[in-house]
Design a protein around this motif. Structure first.
Motif, mmCIF file in Angstrom:
data_model
loop_
_atom_site.group_PDB
_atom_site.id
_atom_site.type_symbol
_atom_site.label_atom_id
_atom_site.label_comp_id
_atom_site.label_asym_id
_atom_site.label_seq_id
_atom_site.Cartn_x
_atom_site.Cartn_y
_atom_site.Cartn_z
ATOM 1 N N MET A 101 10.318 -10.397 -5.232
ATOM 2 C CA MET A 101 11.221 -9.859 -4.209
ATOM 3 C C MET A 101 10.436 -9.150 -3.110
ATOM 4 S SD MET A 101 14.524 -8.411 -6.288
ATOM 5 C CE MET A 101 15.220 -7.753 -4.783
ATOM 6 N N ALA A 102 9.425 -8.359 -3.506
ATOM 7 C CA ALA A 102 8.609 -7.649 -2.512
ATOM 8 C C ALA A 102 7.888 -8.633 -1.594
ATOM 9 C CB ALA A 102 7.610 -6.733 -3.220
ATOM 10 N N LEU A 118 10.323 -11.888 5.132
ATOM 11 C CA LEU A 118 11.556 -11.730 5.905
ATOM 12 C C LEU A 118 11.411 -10.622 6.937
ATOM 13 C CD1 LEU A 118 14.152 -12.086 3.006
ATOM 14 C CD2 LEU A 118 13.750 -13.754 4.836
ATOM 15 N N GLY A 119 10.742 -9.538 6.553
ATOM 16 C CA GLY A 119 10.525 -8.421 7.465
ATOM 17 C C GLY A 119 9.636 -8.782 8.644
ATOM 18 N N LEU A 120 8.818 -9.816 8.475
ATOM 19 C CA LEU A 120 7.972 -10.296 9.561
ATOM 20 C C LEU A 120 8.702 -11.285 10.466
ATOM 21 C CD1 LEU A 120 4.660 -10.842 7.570
ATOM 22 C CD2 LEU A 120 5.124 -9.038 9.237
ATOM 23 N N GLY A 121 9.971 -11.559 10.144
ATOM 24 C CA GLY A 121 10.766 -12.460 10.960
ATOM 25 C C GLY A 121 10.773 -13.900 10.488
ATOM 26 N N ARG A 122 10.160 -14.161 9.331
ATOM 27 C CA ARG A 122 10.166 -15.526 8.793
ATOM 28 C C ARG A 122 11.536 -15.803 8.179
ATOM 29 N NH1 ARG A 122 5.262 -17.845 10.648
ATOM 30 N NH2 ARG A 122 3.866 -16.070 10.915
ATOM 31 N N LYS A 123 12.052 -17.011 8.386
ATOM 32 C CA LYS A 123 13.405 -17.323 7.919
ATOM 33 C C LYS A 123 13.468 -18.528 6.996
ATOM 34 C CE LYS A 123 15.771 -15.327 11.912
ATOM 35 N NZ LYS A 123 14.603 -14.701 12.501
ATOM 36 N N ARG A 124 12.537 -19.455 7.130
ATOM 37 C CA ARG A 124 12.550 -20.678 6.318
ATOM 38 C C ARG A 124 11.374 -20.605 5.339
ATOM 39 N NH1 ARG A 124 15.581 -24.975 8.679
ATOM 40 N NH2 ARG A 124 16.541 -24.338 10.634
ATOM 41 N N ILE A 125 11.598 -19.905 4.250
ATOM 42 C CA ILE A 125 10.526 -19.617 3.290
ATOM 43 C C ILE A 125 10.649 -20.555 2.094
ATOM 44 C CG2 ILE A 125 9.447 -17.842 1.862
ATOM 45 C CD1 ILE A 125 10.939 -15.770 3.708
ATOM 46 N N ALA A 145 15.854 -12.009 -3.211
ATOM 47 C CA ALA A 145 15.495 -11.500 -1.883
ATOM 48 C C ALA A 145 16.296 -12.225 -0.807
ATOM 49 C CB ALA A 145 13.994 -11.670 -1.636
ATOM 50 N N TYR A 146 16.481 -13.518 -0.979
ATOM 51 C CA TYR A 146 17.290 -14.290 -0.038
ATOM 52 C C TYR A 146 18.742 -13.829 -0.076
ATOM 53 C CZ TYR A 146 14.943 -18.092 2.445
ATOM 54 O OH TYR A 146 14.223 -18.816 3.344
ATOM 55 N N GLU A 147 19.275 -13.609 -1.273
ATOM 56 C CA GLU A 147 20.670 -13.187 -1.417
ATOM 57 C C GLU A 147 20.924 -11.845 -0.743
ATOM 58 O OE1 GLU A 147 21.801 -13.160 -5.530
ATOM 59 O OE2 GLU A 147 21.164 -15.248 -5.823
ATOM 60 N N ARG A 148 19.928 -10.968 -0.777
ATOM 61 C CA ARG A 148 20.092 -9.628 -0.208
ATOM 62 C C ARG A 148 19.860 -9.595 1.297
ATOM 63 N NH1 ARG A 148 17.512 -5.487 -4.702
ATOM 64 N NH2 ARG A 148 18.774 -6.230 -6.436
ATOM 65 N N ALA A 149 19.312 -10.671 1.849
ATOM 66 C CA ALA A 149 19.059 -10.714 3.293
ATOM 67 C C ALA A 149 20.366 -11.033 4.013
ATOM 68 C CB ALA A 149 18.005 -11.765 3.606
ATOM 69 N N PRO A 150 20.797 -10.194 4.940
ATOM 70 C CA PRO A 150 22.095 -10.412 5.601
ATOM 71 C C PRO A 150 22.089 -11.659 6.481
ATOM 72 C CG PRO A 150 20.901 -8.607 6.638
ATOM 73 C CD PRO A 150 20.112 -9.002 5.426
ATOM 74 N N ARG A 151 23.120 -12.497 6.276
ATOM 75 C CA ARG A 151 23.375 -13.660 7.114
ATOM 76 C C ARG A 151 22.164 -14.571 7.296
ATOM 77 N NH1 ARG A 151 25.078 -9.232 9.397
ATOM 78 N NH2 ARG A 151 23.488 -9.258 11.023
ATOM 79 N N GLU A 199 -4.453 -11.158 5.782
ATOM 80 C CA GLU A 199 -4.218 -11.895 7.014
ATOM 81 C C GLU A 199 -3.285 -13.102 6.891
ATOM 82 O OE1 GLU A 199 -6.981 -10.544 6.040
ATOM 83 O OE2 GLU A 199 -8.250 -9.932 7.720
ATOM 84 N N SER A 200 -3.105 -13.673 5.690
ATOM 85 C CA SER A 200 -2.347 -14.917 5.575
ATOM 86 C C SER A 200 -0.866 -14.780 5.899
ATOM 87 C CB SER A 200 -2.495 -15.510 4.169
ATOM 88 O OG SER A 200 -1.797 -14.732 3.216
ATOM 89 N N SER A 201 -0.347 -13.541 5.875
ATOM 90 C CA SER A 201 1.073 -13.378 6.216
ATOM 91 C C SER A 201 1.258 -12.983 7.684
ATOM 92 C CB SER A 201 1.758 -12.360 5.302
ATOM 93 O OG SER A 201 1.110 -11.110 5.350
ATOM 94 N N GLY A 202 0.202 -12.520 8.330
ATOM 95 C CA GLY A 202 0.235 -12.297 9.775
ATOM 96 C C GLY A 202 1.103 -11.144 10.225
ATOM 97 N N GLN A 203 1.473 -11.201 11.482
ATOM 98 C CA GLN A 203 2.230 -10.140 12.128
ATOM 99 C C GLN A 203 3.687 -10.580 12.322
ATOM 100 O OE1 GLN A 203 0.722 -7.160 12.721
ATOM 101 N NE2 GLN A 203 -1.023 -8.085 11.692
ATOM 102 N N THR A 204 4.490 -9.651 12.796
ATOM 103 C CA THR A 204 5.892 -9.951 13.070
ATOM 104 C C THR A 204 5.998 -11.074 14.097
ATOM 105 O OG1 THR A 204 6.464 -7.645 12.643
ATOM 106 C CG2 THR A 204 8.082 -8.952 13.857
ATOM 107 N N VAL A 205 6.881 -12.030 13.827
ATOM 108 C CA VAL A 205 7.083 -13.119 14.780
ATOM 109 C C VAL A 205 8.314 -12.854 15.629
ATOM 110 C CG1 VAL A 205 5.927 -14.831 13.337
ATOM 111 C CG2 VAL A 205 8.371 -14.497 13.068
ATOM 112 N N GLY A 206 8.342 -13.444 16.840
ATOM 113 C CA GLY A 206 9.388 -13.166 17.815
ATOM 114 C C GLY A 206 10.741 -13.620 17.395
#
Length: 196
Positions: free
Chosen positions: A30-31, A37-44, A65-71, A189-196
């Motif tokens: 979940m973490a 998800l917190g970095l803006g990734r949506k299709r995991i 984690a997906y279930e708890r993510a809103p919409r 580094e493999s998870s990177g920064q927040t995406v737009g």
């Protein structure tokens, strides 16, 4: 049920009759997914084989984690892969070849995640720009992957200490309970920064 002084490393399963010590696979997964998800990734994608007990718990954490993510849409997606590097590499290459969109991968183990890194690079995709990747275990090679792998660390030193402690308690006749240890998200580094 017959041989009481037995302690096993691994997942705590509802039907088991023996004592175990292991990492919180659900919480660790979940973490990892919440980080993506917190970095803006949506299709995991989840890459692994949920039929294996520990991997099944990690898949359950991924789904929670997906279930708890809103919409959040689309829904979770599984890419079946065995624990071997070559199986995971081929499964990922096949999925990339399908043309389905994704922007992150949660590999059920570091070996799987590092094989995903190799498949992404071989397919011309950049990590983490195009696809973020997170693994599970924090094996020694994870920090030396290209790029260094974000992962969930299992505290094996604490686990070994707990295994021995519970074994001695059971040898002394005590009915020592199983222990679940927390996992720790190690961001590289493999998870990177927040995406737009």
């Amino acid at each position: 049920q017959i041989y009481r002084p037995l302690v096993v490393w691994g997942a705590r399963l509802p039907t088991q009759s023996y004592c175990t010590v292991g990492t919180d696979n659900v919480g660790g997964a979940m973490a990892a997914v919440e980080h993506l998800l917190g970095l803006g990734r949506k299709r995991i994608l989840f890459v692994g084989d949920p039929a294996m007990p520990e991997i099944g718990l990690r898949h359950a954490g991924y789904c929670l984690a997906y279930e708890r993510a809103p919409r959040l849409r689309p829904l979770p997606q599984l890419v079946p892969a065995q624990l071997t590097a070559e199986s995971a590499y081929q499964a990922m290459r096949d999925f990339i070849g399908s043309g389905e969109a994704f922007d992150a991968v949660f590999g059920a183990t570091d070996v799987i995640a590092m094989s995903v890194l190799r498949a992404l690079t071989a397919s011309g995709l950049a990590v983490p720009r195009d696809v973020a990747v997170v693994g599970f275990d924090d094996i020694a090679l994870a920090a030396h992957a290209r790029p260094p792998l974000t992962t969930v660390r299992q505290d094996l030193q604490r686990g070994a200490h707990t295994l021995v402690e519970l074994l001695f308690r059971r040898l002394a006749g005590e009915d020592a309970p199983s222990a679940i240890l927390p996992g720790e998200l190690v961001v590289r580094e493999s998870s990177g920064q927040t995406v737009g």
